[in-house]
Enzyme design. Structure first.
Site, mmCIF file in Angstrom:
data_model
loop_
_atom_site.group_PDB
_atom_site.id
_atom_site.type_symbol
_atom_site.label_atom_id
_atom_site.label_comp_id
_atom_site.label_asym_id
_atom_site.label_seq_id
_atom_site.Cartn_x
_atom_site.Cartn_y
_atom_site.Cartn_z
ATOM 1 N N ASP A 33 0.865 -1.182 0.000
ATOM 2 C CA ASP A 33 0.000 0.000 0.000
ATOM 3 C C ASP A 33 0.901 1.231 0.000
ATOM 4 O O ASP A 33 1.957 1.238 0.642
ATOM 5 C CB ASP A 33 -0.902 -0.008 1.252
ATOM 6 C CG ASP A 33 -2.156 0.842 1.073
ATOM 7 O OD1 ASP A 33 -3.272 0.305 1.183
ATOM 8 O OD2 ASP A 33 -2.009 2.052 0.794
ATOM 9 N N SER A 38 -4.834 5.883 3.238
ATOM 10 C CA SER A 38 -5.060 5.074 4.456
ATOM 11 C C SER A 38 -3.908 5.324 5.414
ATOM 12 O O SER A 38 -2.908 5.955 5.043
ATOM 13 C CB SER A 38 -5.137 3.587 4.083
ATOM 14 O OG SER A 38 -3.947 3.194 3.421
ATOM 15 N N SER A 127 -16.545 -2.598 -10.036
ATOM 16 C CA SER A 127 -17.639 -1.783 -9.499
ATOM 17 C C SER A 127 -18.873 -1.865 -10.387
ATOM 18 O O SER A 127 -18.765 -2.029 -11.605
ATOM 19 C CB SER A 127 -17.166 -0.323 -9.414
ATOM 20 O OG SER A 127 -18.253 0.531 -9.145
ATOM 21 N N TYR A 152 -13.043 7.471 -13.462
ATOM 22 C CA TYR A 152 -12.900 6.393 -12.474
ATOM 23 C C TYR A 152 -13.628 5.139 -12.962
ATOM 24 O O TYR A 152 -13.044 4.062 -13.044
ATOM 25 C CB TYR A 152 -13.464 6.819 -11.117
ATOM 26 C CG TYR A 152 -13.800 5.639 -10.233
ATOM 27 C CD1 TYR A 152 -15.109 5.191 -10.094
ATOM 28 C CD2 TYR A 152 -12.791 4.934 -9.581
ATOM 29 C CE1 TYR A 152 -15.411 4.079 -9.324
ATOM 30 C CE2 TYR A 152 -13.086 3.827 -8.804
ATOM 31 C CZ TYR A 152 -14.401 3.400 -8.683
ATOM 32 O OH TYR A 152 -14.708 2.294 -7.929
ATOM 33 N N LYS A 156 -12.259 1.188 -14.400
ATOM 34 C CA LYS A 156 -12.730 -0.139 -13.975
ATOM 35 C C LYS A 156 -13.091 -0.977 -15.204
ATOM 36 O O LYS A 156 -12.755 -2.159 -15.290
ATOM 37 C CB LYS A 156 -13.950 -0.016 -13.046
ATOM 38 C CG LYS A 156 -13.627 0.531 -11.673
ATOM 39 C CD LYS A 156 -12.636 -0.338 -10.923
ATOM 40 C CE LYS A 156 -12.273 0.228 -9.568
ATOM 41 N NZ LYS A 156 -11.193 -0.547 -8.901
HETATM 42 C C1 WQD Z 1 -25.038 7.054 -2.821
HETATM 43 C C2 WQD Z 1 -26.326 7.843 -2.882
HETATM 44 C C3 WQD Z 1 -26.083 10.050 -3.771
HETATM 45 C C4 WQD Z 1 -23.646 11.665 -0.562
HETATM 46 C C5 WQD Z 1 -19.887 5.768 -5.761
HETATM 47 C C6 WQD Z 1 -19.072 5.166 -6.858
HETATM 48 C C7 WQD Z 1 -18.900 3.692 -6.601
HETATM 49 C C8 WQD Z 1 -18.278 3.526 -5.265
HETATM 50 C C9 WQD Z 1 -19.218 4.100 -4.201
HETATM 51 C C10 WQD Z 1 -15.884 3.522 -5.097
HETATM 52 C C11 WQD Z 1 -26.460 8.644 -4.170
HETATM 53 C C12 WQD Z 1 -26.527 10.095 -2.319
HETATM 54 C C13 WQD Z 1 -24.383 10.805 -1.350
HETATM 55 C C14 WQD Z 1 -24.282 12.751 0.086
HETATM 56 C C15 WQD Z 1 -26.372 12.079 -0.873
HETATM 57 N N1 WQD Z 1 -17.008 4.187 -5.216
HETATM 58 N N2 WQD Z 1 -25.716 11.022 -1.499
HETATM 59 N N3 WQD Z 1 -25.632 12.924 -0.092
HETATM 60 O O1 WQD Z 1 -22.324 7.484 -6.037
HETATM 61 O O2 WQD Z 1 -23.664 5.357 -5.584
HETATM 62 O O3 WQD Z 1 -21.182 5.221 -5.802
HETATM 63 O O4 WQD Z 1 -19.326 5.506 -4.509
HETATM 64 O O5 WQD Z 1 -15.698 2.349 -5.002
HETATM 65 O O6 WQD Z 1 -18.055 3.154 -7.578
HETATM 66 O O7 WQD Z 1 -19.763 5.325 -8.065
HETATM 67 O O8 WQD Z 1 -22.168 6.276 -3.801
HETATM 68 O O9 WQD Z 1 -22.344 7.030 -1.464
HETATM 69 O O10 WQD Z 1 -21.603 8.709 -3.239
HETATM 70 O O11 WQD Z 1 -23.985 7.959 -3.146
HETATM 71 O O12 WQD Z 1 -27.583 12.258 -1.034
HETATM 72 O O13 WQD Z 1 -23.650 13.569 0.822
HETATM 73 O O14 WQD Z 1 -26.322 8.800 -1.818
HETATM 74 O O15 WQD Z 1 -26.789 11.033 -4.531
HETATM 75 O O16 WQD Z 1 -27.827 8.652 -4.536
HETATM 76 P P1 WQD Z 1 -22.425 6.149 -5.386
HETATM 77 P P2 WQD Z 1 -22.461 7.540 -2.854
#
Ligand code: WQD
Length: 345
Positions: A33, A38, A127, A152, A156
């Protein structure tokens, strides 16, 4: 003699949980890492949980020489579980070249070293972003991948294609890509968990940081989607359930049970939850009222996705065991332990 597994990104969120499960199942673990996302203290906490301190090598896998030297030094590796990658969707839009260089050249360096040093098996962290907004839900592995919404997500997709072509050209290489849905929650010990640097992008760390008072208020991105309560739907999966699937995938290759040299599987629960349902679960299981407000949609968000888990359940003999309440309970326990005990200042 215990089999030895290289875990890249092993001090990270999903990596550290996978290292714990590997050690508890009798595997010897080497972590590489660069600690860019981290902390070295994660090694101490893994040791506290399992009683075994993983071997640790610190460098970035974009250094081909160091990567090759790692395989020469640990010349008895049985498999590689590859987590190390840059993974912030928004950052990838601002810095695409950083993402292409880091995520793709790291994989190529690993595969070259694996071929040279006869390490045959790779489990790759992929993902569900490869699906974009699926036309049919739940989404199965047969669903077409769609043009990625971010660099990103594109890395993948490109990495999966590199694995497909490499495994087909070189019979000695086998690979399994695990397509994660939304990993959340933390280990029951509350000693390891998600610790994003800076302002969290993802929903659940923003919820727990708001609940503990680090953030003023959670913004809910949009409530005008075509879903039961208007907020986006995702398939949230407990990180411990996710970690266990990696060992099963590695063993599928080690025991030559695979049906092809390159395979890929959805890792989700099969259940979708809206943002408001996640918030409600967090509030009820932890007895906390969360401060949030509905704001505009976040550009790039898809409306809804959840996994069809039949193939993963059947082929891997793996099923998630933890529900949304447990995800919210362990996420909160981790946040509290982190702020009250683990981070002194
Ligand atoms: C989830 C939902 C937001 C934050 C991404 C990547 C995926 C993985 C996980 C890396 C959505 C909503 C979020 C906030 C909100 N990344 N939200 N307020 O976008 O589904 O996935 O992260 O491995 O590859 O694409 O995850 O947690 O950002 O969002 O309302 O402050 O929560 O709009 O609907 P996402 P997320």
């Amino acid at each position: 003699m215990n089999k030895k597994i290289l875990v890249t990104g092993g001090t990270g969120y999903i990596g550290s949980h996978t290292v714990v499960e590997l050690q508890q199942q009798g595997y010897e673990v080497v972590i590489v890492d660069d600690l860019s996302n981290s902390d070295i203290e994660v090694l101490d906490r893994i040791e506290t949980i399992t009683g075994i301190r993983p071997t640790f090598e610190q460098f970035n896998l974009i250094d081909a020489e160091k990567t090759d030297a790692l395989f020469a030094k640990h010349n008895d590796l049985s498999a590689v579980i590859h987590f190390a990658a840059s993974k912030a969707v928004g950052e990838s839009v601002e810095k695409p070249l950083l993402y292409y260089q880091n995520n793709i050249s790291s994989l190529i360096n690993l595969l070259n070293a694996m071929r040279k040093h006869n390490v045959q098996n790779m489990v790759f962290s992929s993902s569900c972003t490869v699906y974009g907004q699926p036309d049919v839900l739940p989404v199965t592995e047969e669903a077409p991948t769609k043009p990625a919404e971010s660099p990103y997500g594109n890395t993948k997709q490109i990495c999966e294609e590199i694995l497909r072509d490499t495994a087909s050209a070189y019979p000695e290489i086998k690979a399994i890509a695990l397509r994660y849905f939304n990993p959340v929650g933390a280990h029951d010990s509350a000693l390891i968990g998600e610790l994003p640097k800076g302002v969290p992008m993802n929903l659940v760390p923003f919820i727990t940081q708001t609940a503990i008072g680090l953030r003023e208020q959670l913004s809910v991105f949009g409530s005008d989607y075509d879903t039961p309560d208007g907020t986006c739907i995702r398939d949230y999966i407990h990180v411990v359930d996710l970690a266990k699937a990696h060992i099963i995938a590695a063993e599928r290759m080690l025991e030559a049970k695979g049906k092809a040299d390159f395979e890929f599987f959805n890792l989700g629960t099969g259940t979708g939850s809206t943002v408001l349902q996640v918030i409600k679960a967090f509030e009820s299981v932890n007895g906390i009222k969360l401060n949030y407000k509905i704001v505009d949609r976040r550009p790039g968000d898809i409306e809804k996705i959840w996994a069809d888990t039949d193939i993963a359940n059947k082929e891997l003999g793996w099923k998630t065991e933890r529900d949304l309440d447990n995800m919210m309970e362990t996420a909160w326990k981790w946040e509290k332990n982190l702020r009250e005990n683990l981070i002194k200042n």
